[in-house]
Design a protein around this motif. Structure first.
Motif, PDB file in Angstrom:
ATOM      1  N   SER A   1       1.494   7.860   2.394  1.00 40.33           N
ATOM      2  CA  SER A   1       2.140   7.273   3.559  1.00 40.33           C
ATOM      3  C   SER A   1       2.952   6.054   3.127  1.00 40.33           C
ATOM      4  O   SER A   1       2.424   5.149   2.483  1.00 40.33           O
ATOM      5  CB  SER A   1       1.078   6.865   4.596  1.00 40.33           C
ATOM      6  OG  SER A   1       1.697   6.240   5.698  1.00 40.33           O
ATOM      7  N   PHE A   2       4.228   6.042   3.464  1.00 41.61           N
ATOM      8  CA  PHE A   2       5.113   4.924   3.161  1.00 41.61           C
ATOM      9  C   PHE A   2       5.516   4.266   4.475  1.00 41.61           C
ATOM     10  O   PHE A   2       6.068   4.924   5.364  1.00 41.61           O
ATOM     11  CB  PHE A   2       6.371   5.403   2.427  1.00 41.61           C
ATOM     12  CG  PHE A   2       6.096   5.904   1.038  1.00 41.61           C
ATOM     13  CD1 PHE A   2       6.339   5.103  -0.059  1.00 41.61           C
ATOM     14  CD2 PHE A   2       5.597   7.182   0.828  1.00 41.61           C
ATOM     15  CE1 PHE A   2       6.099   5.563  -1.344  1.00 41.61           C
ATOM     16  CE2 PHE A   2       5.353   7.649  -0.449  1.00 41.61           C
ATOM     17  CZ  PHE A   2       5.598   6.838  -1.540  1.00 41.61           C
ATOM     18  N   LYS A   3       5.251   2.975   4.573  1.00 40.82           N
ATOM     19  CA  LYS A   3       5.493   2.276   5.830  1.00 40.82           C
ATOM     20  C   LYS A   3       5.995   0.866   5.558  1.00 40.82           C
ATOM     21  O   LYS A   3       5.337   0.087   4.869  1.00 40.82           O
ATOM     22  CB  LYS A   3       4.194   2.235   6.653  1.00 40.82           C
ATOM     23  CG  LYS A   3       4.360   1.685   8.051  1.00 40.82           C
ATOM     24  CD  LYS A   3       3.042   1.788   8.810  1.00 40.82           C
ATOM     25  CE  LYS A   3       3.192   1.297  10.248  1.00 40.82           C
ATOM     26  NZ  LYS A   3       1.917   1.417  11.004  1.00 40.82           N
ATOM     27  N   GLY A   4       7.161   0.531   6.102  1.00 43.45           N
ATOM     28  CA  GLY A   4       7.671  -0.817   5.973  1.00 43.45           C
ATOM     29  C   GLY A   4       6.978  -1.759   6.942  1.00 43.45           C
ATOM     30  O   GLY A   4       6.243  -1.326   7.838  1.00 43.45           O
TER      31      GLY A   4
ATOM     32  N   LYS B   1       0.842  -1.194   0.000  1.00 41.94           N
ATOM     33  CA  LYS B   1       0.000   0.000   0.000  1.00 41.94           C
ATOM     34  C   LYS B   1       0.874   1.238   0.000  1.00 41.94           C
ATOM     35  O   LYS B   1       1.758   1.388   0.836  1.00 41.94           O
ATOM     36  CB  LYS B   1      -0.915   0.006   1.225  1.00 41.94           C
ATOM     37  CG  LYS B   1      -1.925   1.123   1.234  1.00 41.94           C
ATOM     38  CD  LYS B   1      -2.833   1.013   2.451  1.00 41.94           C
ATOM     39  CE  LYS B   1      -3.880   2.114   2.454  1.00 41.94           C
ATOM     40  NZ  LYS B   1      -4.758   2.054   3.656  1.00 41.94           N
ATOM     41  N   ILE B   2       0.614   2.130  -0.928  1.00 36.23           N
ATOM     42  CA  ILE B   2       1.396   3.357  -1.018  1.00 36.23           C
ATOM     43  C   ILE B   2       0.655   4.511  -0.359  1.00 36.23           C
ATOM     44  O   ILE B   2       1.196   5.241   0.443  1.00 36.23           O
ATOM     45  CB  ILE B   2       1.715   3.726  -2.484  1.00 36.23           C
ATOM     46  CG1 ILE B   2       2.553   2.619  -3.113  1.00 36.23           C
ATOM     47  CG2 ILE B   2       2.442   5.044  -2.561  1.00 36.23           C
ATOM     48  CD1 ILE B   2       2.808   2.818  -4.570  1.00 36.23           C
ATOM     49  N   SER B   3      -0.615   4.682  -0.692  1.00 38.61           N
ATOM     50  CA  SER B   3      -1.371   5.824  -0.184  1.00 38.61           C
ATOM     51  C   SER B   3      -2.856   5.533  -0.281  1.00 38.61           C
ATOM     52  O   SER B   3      -3.281   4.488  -0.766  1.00 38.61           O
ATOM     53  CB  SER B   3      -1.034   7.085  -0.984  1.00 38.61           C
ATOM     54  OG  SER B   3      -1.661   7.014  -2.248  1.00 38.61           O
TER      55      SER B   3
ATOM     56  N   SER C   1      -1.279  25.214 -12.560  1.00 35.13           N
ATOM     57  CA  SER C   1      -1.833  24.321 -11.541  1.00 35.13           C
ATOM     58  C   SER C   1      -1.261  24.659 -10.166  1.00 35.13           C
ATOM     59  O   SER C   1      -0.271  25.382 -10.044  1.00 35.13           O
ATOM     60  CB  SER C   1      -1.519  22.869 -11.878  1.00 35.13           C
ATOM     61  OG  SER C   1      -0.126  22.627 -11.787  1.00 35.13           O
ATOM     62  N   GLU C   2      -1.900  24.105  -9.135  1.00 38.21           N
ATOM     63  CA  GLU C   2      -1.404  24.271  -7.766  1.00 38.21           C
ATOM     64  C   GLU C   2      -1.528  22.941  -7.030  1.00 38.21           C
ATOM     65  O   GLU C   2      -2.613  22.364  -6.957  1.00 38.21           O
ATOM     66  CB  GLU C   2      -2.169  25.361  -7.022  1.00 38.21           C
ATOM     67  CG  GLU C   2      -1.609  25.632  -5.633  1.00 38.21           C
ATOM     68  CD  GLU C   2      -2.152  26.890  -4.997  1.00 38.21           C
ATOM     69  OE1 GLU C   2      -1.873  27.106  -3.801  1.00 38.21           O
ATOM     70  OE2 GLU C   2      -2.845  27.660  -5.696  1.00 38.21           O
ATOM     71  N   SER C   3      -0.421  22.458  -6.493  1.00 36.94           N
ATOM     72  CA  SER C   3      -0.386  21.156  -5.831  1.00 36.94           C
ATOM     73  C   SER C   3       0.101  21.307  -4.396  1.00 36.94           C
ATOM     74  O   SER C   3       1.038  22.066  -4.127  1.00 36.94           O
ATOM     75  CB  SER C   3       0.554  20.187  -6.557  1.00 36.94           C
ATOM     76  OG  SER C   3       0.249  20.104  -7.931  1.00 36.94           O
ATOM     77  N   SER C   4      -0.520  20.559  -3.493  1.00 35.17           N
ATOM     78  CA  SER C   4      -0.057  20.437  -2.118  1.00 35.17           C
ATOM     79  C   SER C   4       0.108  18.950  -1.833  1.00 35.17           C
ATOM     80  O   SER C   4      -0.857  18.192  -1.887  1.00 35.17           O
ATOM     81  CB  SER C   4      -1.055  21.063  -1.144  1.00 35.17           C
ATOM     82  OG  SER C   4      -0.589  20.932   0.187  1.00 35.17           O
ATOM     83  N   ILE C   5       1.345  18.521  -1.543  1.00 37.11           N
ATOM     84  CA  ILE C   5       1.650  17.090  -1.460  1.00 37.11           C
ATOM     85  C   ILE C   5       2.407  16.796  -0.171  1.00 37.11           C
ATOM     86  O   ILE C   5       3.378  17.490   0.151  1.00 37.11           O
ATOM     87  CB  ILE C   5       2.498  16.636  -2.660  1.00 37.11           C
ATOM     88  CG1 ILE C   5       1.867  17.114  -3.979  1.00 37.11           C
ATOM     89  CG2 ILE C   5       2.651  15.126  -2.668  1.00 37.11           C
ATOM     90  CD1 ILE C   5       2.784  16.958  -5.176  1.00 37.11           C
ATOM     91  N   ILE C   6       1.982  15.757   0.542  1.00 37.84           N
ATOM     92  CA  ILE C   6       2.675  15.309   1.747  1.00 37.84           C
ATOM     93  C   ILE C   6       3.182  13.888   1.526  1.00 37.84           C
ATOM     94  O   ILE C   6       2.409  13.002   1.174  1.00 37.84           O
ATOM     95  CB  ILE C   6       1.761  15.348   2.985  1.00 37.84           C
ATOM     96  CG1 ILE C   6       1.312  16.794   3.286  1.00 37.84           C
ATOM     97  CG2 ILE C   6       2.475  14.752   4.197  1.00 37.84           C
ATOM     98  CD1 ILE C   6       0.303  16.894   4.418  1.00 37.84           C
ATOM     99  N   PHE C   7       4.475  13.676   1.725  1.00 36.65           N
ATOM    100  CA  PHE C   7       5.061  12.345   1.745  1.00 36.65           C
ATOM    101  C   PHE C   7       5.452  12.042   3.188  1.00 36.65           C
ATOM    102  O   PHE C   7       6.325  12.714   3.753  1.00 36.65           O
ATOM    103  CB  PHE C   7       6.289  12.268   0.832  1.00 36.65           C
ATOM    104  CG  PHE C   7       5.950  12.241  -0.625  1.00 36.65           C
ATOM    105  CD1 PHE C   7       5.774  11.033  -1.285  1.00 36.65           C
ATOM    106  CD2 PHE C   7       5.808  13.419  -1.339  1.00 36.65           C
ATOM    107  CE1 PHE C   7       5.460  10.990  -2.640  1.00 36.65           C
ATOM    108  CE2 PHE C   7       5.492  13.396  -2.692  1.00 36.65           C
ATOM    109  CZ  PHE C   7       5.311  12.182  -3.348  1.00 36.65           C
TER     110      PHE C   7
END
Length: 355
Positions: A97-100, A43-45, A119-125
């Motif tokens: 969300s990245f989780k091992g 699962k990535i996000s 465009s306008e992007s708001s991204i959380i890793f």
């Protein structure tokens, strides 16, 4: 993806083994090859976003590239087991969300982000987890004309994890890319960030927050290349160090010929909570153009005794007073995250570290 890359990907492994393994003498770290399985993360996000694959990687071209002989970059290119491709032409928000896990304690993510014109992007890793993981992230980010990107890199991995990040950003005319780095966990934390302002009035802002305690080793490098006139950039770092932690912060501003009327500012502020800390700040300014403004500043110091005394006179004990000072030092950047739950989690981490 790979049950065992030693068996099924010998050619790739031979390429990686032909490269020199990283050795950061300044913070006392020598990389050792530690894992033998790379599986696809399940699962990535929570978003319906295209997962990265080799077809996408070959399709998207960038004007600038990473060093071909960089060990961690090549590792992510050859063995990525997760990552996303974002091609945004509107106003959008994303959270990944990245989780091992116990089956796969390696996060090797390769991410490509394209912000189309206007465009306008708001991204959380968000990198998190209770188990110890090896994380190696590769990002390629492109902002087209008049696009805006706000991107947040949150690293709150477990205490004995290792975290490595390589990011390359290309900004076109009148675009704006704001990057925020929050390094809260892992015993090893390395970031290499390169921004290229390619056309007139492109703008970049890079903010970094880090916490070093116990025997943590932190090596951060942020570079902005001004290649066109009227471009602007900010690099700002804020951190707190204690115990036997070690940190190097490199802030680099490059003004190429033709970058007239451009402005670049770099600063770093480190709060030192005891005497056993090794903290180096290395600001660099390279200029091939006369008509520019380049500024840099760095400061590192112990807790301000006057502030501590002032708070203790108002009923706080020494621990509580120190915590307030730490919070106030980091809050200006943390408060920029547009996710209240995540902000609260970061404040809780700071509370735990300095309780």
């Amino acid at each position: 993806m790979f049950e065992s890359y030693k068996k099924f990907n010998k050619d790739k492994l031979d390429i990686l083994n032909s490269l020199e393994k990283p050795n950061w003498r300044r913070v006392g770290y020598q990389y050792e090859f530690k894992f033998d399985k790379i599986r696809e993360l399940s699962k990535i996000s929570d978003n319906d976003i295209i997962k990265i694959d080799e077809k996408i990687i070959k399709k998207i071209e960038f004007k600038n590239s990473f060093k071909e002989n960089d060990y961690f970059i090549k590792m992510a290119e050859l063995f990525f087991n997760s990552g996303v491709y974002i091609d945004n032409n509107k106003n959008s928000k994303y959270y990944f969300s990245f989780k091992g896990d116990k089956e796969n304690n390696n996060i090797l993510d390769y991410n490509i982000i394209i912000a189309r014109e206007n465009s306008e992007s708001s991204i959380i890793f968000d990198y998190t987890g209770d188990i110890d993981v090896f994380r190696n992230s590769l990002f390629k980010i492109k902002a087209e004309k008049n696009a805006v990107i706000n991107i947040f890199f949150v690293q709150r991995l477990s205490e004995n994890s290792e975290s490595f990040s390589n990011i390359i950003v290309e900004a076109d005319r009148t675009s704006k890319v704001n990057q925020y780095f929050f390094s809260m966990g892992s015993k090893i934390n390395m970031i290499s960030n390169n921004v290229y302002l390619l056309d007139k009035e492109a703008r970049s802002e890079v903010y970094s927050v880090y916490i070093g305690d116990k025997n943590k080793k932190i090596d951060l490098e942020f570079t902005t290349n001004h290649r066109a006139p009227y471009t602007e950039s900010i690099i700002e770092g804020r951190g707190v160090l204690k115990d036997n932690s070690k940190k190097v912060f490199r802030g680099n501003l490059q003004f190429d010929r033709g970058a007239k009327k451009s402005i670049g500012k770099e600063s770093e502020f480190t709060l030192l909570l005891n005497k056993n800390i090794k903290s180096d700040s290395i600001p660099t300014l390279k200029c091939d153009e006369d008509d520019v403004i380049g500024e840099h500043a760095a400061s590192a110091g112990q807790l301000n005794d006057e502030k501590l005394f002032y708070l203790m006179q108002r009923g706080f004990d020494e621990k509580a007073a120190k915590k307030i000072i730490v919070m106030s030092s980091l809050k200006p950047i943390i408060s920029k995250i547009n996710n209240k739950k995540l902000v609260e989690r970061l404040y809780n981490i700071i509370e735990e570290r300095f309780s």
